[in-house]
Write a protein that holds these residues in place. Sequence first.
Motif, short mmCIF file in Angstrom:
data_model
loop_
_atom_site.label_atom_id
_atom_site.label_comp_id
_atom_site.label_asym_id
_atom_site.label_seq_id
_atom_site.Cartn_x
_atom_site.Cartn_y
_atom_site.Cartn_z
N UNK A 189 0.84 -1.20 0.04
CA UNK A 189 0.03 0.06 -0.17
C UNK A 189 0.82 1.28 0.08
N UNK A 190 1.12 1.98 -1.20
CA UNK A 190 1.97 2.94 -1.16
C UNK A 190 1.31 4.41 -0.62
N UNK A 191 0.35 4.12 -0.12
CA UNK A 191 -0.24 5.48 0.46
C UNK A 191 0.47 5.82 1.72
N UNK A 192 1.03 4.84 2.36
CA UNK A 192 1.69 5.07 3.49
C UNK A 192 3.32 5.34 3.16
N UNK A 193 3.69 5.26 2.08
CA UNK A 193 5.18 5.38 1.71
C UNK A 193 5.44 6.80 1.83
N UNK A 194 6.60 6.92 2.88
CA UNK A 194 7.31 8.09 3.11
C UNK A 194 8.63 8.35 2.47
N UNK A 195 8.53 9.16 1.45
CA UNK A 195 9.58 9.28 0.70
C UNK A 195 10.79 10.10 1.32
N UNK A 196 10.55 10.88 2.26
CA UNK A 196 11.45 11.68 2.94
C UNK A 196 12.17 10.85 3.83
N UNK A 197 11.63 9.81 4.60
CA UNK A 197 12.20 8.91 5.52
C UNK A 197 13.16 7.92 4.52
N UNK A 198 12.65 7.81 3.36
CA UNK A 198 13.58 6.78 2.48
C UNK A 198 14.77 7.48 2.18
N UNK A 199 14.60 8.86 1.79
CA UNK A 199 15.88 9.62 1.58
C UNK A 199 16.85 9.65 2.59
N UNK A 200 16.20 9.88 3.80
CA UNK A 200 17.08 9.99 5.03
C UNK A 200 17.84 8.53 5.41
N UNK A 201 17.01 7.56 5.08
CA UNK A 201 17.59 6.46 5.12
C UNK A 201 18.60 6.04 4.21
N UNK A 202 18.66 6.61 3.10
CA UNK A 202 19.52 6.13 2.07
C UNK A 202 20.98 6.73 2.41
N UNK A 203 20.98 8.06 2.94
CA UNK A 203 22.07 8.35 3.52
C UNK A 203 22.63 7.72 4.81
#
Length: 364
Positions: A189-203
């Motif tokens: 369910x992509x409605x809960x996908x937090x892109x900002x969190x993903x960017x932080x986790x990538x770093x």
Amino acid sequence: MFNFIVINSEVEFHYKSDGYENNEWVWHQLTKDNEVTISKAFHFERSDLKNHPNTDEDFDSYIYTFKLGEIINEYINIPARILSIKNDLLIHRDIALSRKLFLAQRDISIFGRLSNLLEHSNPIVIGGNTPNAIPHQVFNELLIKFPTTTEINNYADARVHTILAQYIDGMSDARGRYEAYFKRKNKYDTSYLDLNTIKKLEVEKYVLIRDLIKDALDNKKNWTEKEWQGLMITFILLLFPKYIMVLENVTIHDYYSNPKKKTNRFIDIALLDANGNLDIIEIKKPFDDKLLRKGNYRNNSIPTAELSGSIMQAEKYLFHLSKWGIKGEEVLTTAYASKLPLDMKIHISNPKAIIIVGRDQING
């Protein structure tokens, strides 16, 4: 098996062992240690048991009745001691108590995971209008998306943190959570996908890898080359995301060193991409100044024997792989069939080599 019974303002935990297990074990544990753990999540003391068995009790039909908690105002209050965590648990009385509310697959404690991520001992509140309460809908999402058996060890803390961090203050920094978004279920369910969190986790992924390598360089100088390889393998797929699998100690055939017979060669580490293409990687034990010699030749820097030897070794592996061709593809696909994704075949198509050697230069 167990269930929950609400009687007036008290909540009871009823337990009876499954047919294949002796039901007397609970009472034996209570009399021996004055406490017992049921399903790895519920911890009761002898004083919690409301119906002590008789001396001639028939344990085959006996059901243990423990006091689990009590209803205060709008919440079922379960003491932290019962769940062996540091936070009391408050569940809104409109939420039906069930096994899945407390336990994930392999009897992993939901609230045990959550409590481990909290840096305070304030109560965990589920549902209702209390400030800092986790909305019932959000908690249901956690239950649905809680890791399956194969994901639990790597991703349990990650999922709990990602889903609940916005509702609870004081959650500790879970280092492993950056891996969570790599593995998606078929119906996510992509409605809960937090892109900002993903960017932080990538770093944070690269920060973690840097810290792990720096710690090893500073404190693991006596490690063997095999131990260094073992460390790098743990995150090599994160450094090179085009690859999906690491293959170790890969046997290849050499028909050229001795034309009269086949010779086996062994590649320590090989990498497989999503199309089944095979590449190799050479990981050497890090030593100071292992890339270039300290002296120059006609004002040119000269590779060390360590670097030159690594390159030559990698070139030999690439040569034998390329010459092995279709026959090699068939042999390797058969050898690793149990590890490969369904219908994937290994391809030897212009294989490449990656060499990890040396470390930061020492001044002077």
